[in-house]
Design an enzyme around this catalytic site. Structure first.
Site, PDB file in Angstrom:
ATOM      1  N   SER A 288       0.839  -1.201   0.000  1.00 12.80           N
ATOM      2  CA  SER A 288       0.000   0.000   0.000  1.00 12.80           C
ATOM      3  C   SER A 288       0.871   1.247   0.000  1.00 12.80           C
ATOM      4  O   SER A 288       2.085   1.189   0.235  1.00 12.80           O
ATOM      5  CB  SER A 288      -0.899   0.020   1.240  1.00 12.80           C
ATOM      6  OG  SER A 288      -0.116   0.260   2.403  1.00 12.80           O
ATOM      7  N   CYS A 289       0.245   2.391  -0.243  1.00 16.92           N
ATOM      8  CA  CYS A 289       0.976   3.655  -0.219  1.00 16.92           C
ATOM      9  C   CYS A 289       1.563   3.906   1.160  1.00 16.92           C
ATOM     10  O   CYS A 289       2.709   4.375   1.291  1.00 16.92           O
ATOM     11  CB  CYS A 289       0.067   4.808  -0.640  1.00 16.92           C
ATOM     12  SG  CYS A 289      -1.447   4.972   0.344  1.00 16.92           S
TER      13      CYS A 289
END
Length: 480
Positions: A288-289
């Site tokens: 994920s970011c």
């Protein structure tokens, strides 16, 4: 002559020097696949003012501004060498040259520093590797922009197609318009036209086929001349190996997910564990970011100080997963209006750390609050360290990490006293350490990490794709 006149004359002189750099940097990129960097920031396709601002930015990190008069000789020296595909950081060259006491000329020093990319040592230019985007939302369109930007000489990665569900009349025109203009990231740098008869978007000369399908099983990519491609799934609909394996259709060789993978799908954070990807691995995730934002600085701190435990609190911009106004949502709280509320929610980033940093045995917990901003988030990383230290020592260390370490493409560093979230829109780093907000007390440290959860993450995705495709070129001078 007054001081004001002196300043203006100096500015015009620096403009002239920066302007002279542009064609040299452009030829190196187009003809030899050489990307010229300045402290990890690409100077390819940059304007005169952008080049000057990038040089000035160095003062925030190194304490003094880097002048174009210092870096021009290195660019000139590069044009005389028999270079192969590579990334060359002229900021690092200039910095190291200042401390070199051997009396070498700039040309001699440069030739020695980049010897691994010249003559018989250079990498041969590869044929373009086909890329397909499955889904064309926020991340998909930014990844598309980056792929088009990096097409360069035509080698490396080549975006061949996007796969979307049909959206009715003028679907392709509307999708092209969303690629052309973005409310957060601005105008596309170049030209975009639509060939409705051929069902294609043409961006900066790259013909991108638009394929309509409701399911991976409906597509035979070889019918479009696509072969040995890397498919980037931006939908997040499938996150385990079984689901993502549906993409391994004729013409597709590997699948990269832009969301956390489940089960045995490797979660890869470029700069940290990308070297663990096995050559025959066909399915992987870019995590994920937030995972990409916290894992690089967490690794840096663990390497130097040791980490006994930690907690990450993310203050995250809202996303398309939330509702504009109150409406049903399968998750708790996310049904409430995103632009009107702070919304407490969960984050899987803390648990994902174990996949990216398996040697880190420290327990890491996490939680998240979605807030009414459209982009850029901040992670507050609270750590119990393995030894006592000081704020000054930590900042000096992290500043050096951002400049010279193998994590310099992932970790940025700012000392700006008035920095706010919008200042980091478009950052290509996974996270930016806010020096002014950093707190250290003995063996406790709190790091504030800004990150463009859209664009910075998309850059990390591209780096992973470059790595698994074999077109991730070496950087010179090598990190120490």
């Amino acid at each position: 002559m007054t001081v004001k006149d002196d300043s203006f004359t100096d500015w015009k002189n620096r403009e002239e020097i920066a302007e002279s750099m542009i064609p040299m940097i452009g030829r190196l990129h187009r003809e030899r696949d050489v990307t010229v960097l300045l402290h990890s920031r690409s100077l390819v396709n940059k304007s005169v003012v952008s080049i000057l601002k990038t040089h000035r930015f160095a003062r925030q990190i190194a304490g003094e501004e880097l002048s174009v008069t210092d870096t021009l000789p290195f660019v000139q020296a590069l044009t005389t060498l028999d270079l192969g595909p590579s990334q060359i950081d002229i900021g690092r060259l200039a910095e190291i040259y200042k401390t070199d006491e051997r009396g070498l000329s700039v040309a001699e020093f440069t030739a020695e520093a980049v010897a691994g990319a010249t003559g018989g040592n250079k990498i041969e230019r590869r044929e373009p590797r086909d890329v397909v985007l499955y889904g064309f939302g926020r991340i998909g369109r930014l990844v598309a922009r980056l792929l088009i930007e990096k097409a360069g000489s035509g080698n490396g990665l080549r975006l061949r197609a996007i796969v979307v569900r049909g959206g009715g009349d003028q679907d392709i025109v509307k999708r092209a318009s969303l690629l052309r203009r973005d409310s957060i990231h601005g105008q596309f740098q170049g030209t975009i036209t639509v060939d409705e008869a051929e069902g294609a978007i043409i961006a900066n000369g790259n013909t991108i086929k638009v394929i309509y399908a409701n399911d991976p099983s409906e597509v035979d990519y070889t019918a479009y001349g696509i072969k040995d491609a890397i498919l980037i799934d931006n939908t997040g609909k499938w996150r385990d190996r079984e689901g993502l394996s549906q993409h391994l259709r004729p013409g597709i060789d590997k699948v990269v997910l832009t969301a956390p993978g489940k089960g045995d799908v490797p979660n890869i954070v470029h700069g940290v564990n990308h070297d663990t990807v096995k050559p025959d691995e066909q399915i992987l995730s870019c995590a994920s970011c937030t995972t990409n934002a916290i894992v690089p600085p967490l690794k840096a701190m663990a390497d130097e100080y040791g980490v006994l435990r930690g907690h990450v609190e993310t203050v995250h911009s809202f996303t398309n997963d939330q509702n504009l106004l109150d409406n049903y949502h399968k998750a708790d709280r996310r049904g409430r209006s995103a632009p009107l509320n702070m919304v407490i929610t969960e984050t899987g980033a803390a648990s994902a750390v174990a996949k990216a940093l398996p040697d880190l045995k420290a327990p890491i917990t996490g939680s998240s609050i979605r807030v009414p901003v459209p982009d850029v988030s901040i992670a507050i990383l609270s750590l119990r360290l393995g030894r006592e230290t000081t704020r000054e020592e930590v900042l000096d260390y992290l500043r050096d990490v951002s400049l010279t370490s193998p994590l310099k493409r992932q970790i940025d560093f700012t000392t700006a006293p008035d920095a706010v979230s919008m200042d980091f829109v478009g950052s290509r780093h996974a996270s930016i350490i806010d020096a002014g907000a950093t707190k250290v007390d003995g063996d406790n440290a709190i790091l504030y990490l800004w990150y463009d959860n859209e664009f910075g993450y998309s850059c990390q995705v591209i780096r992973v794709v470059q790595h698994v495709s074999g077109v991730e070129y070496p950087t010179y001078p090598s990190a120490v």
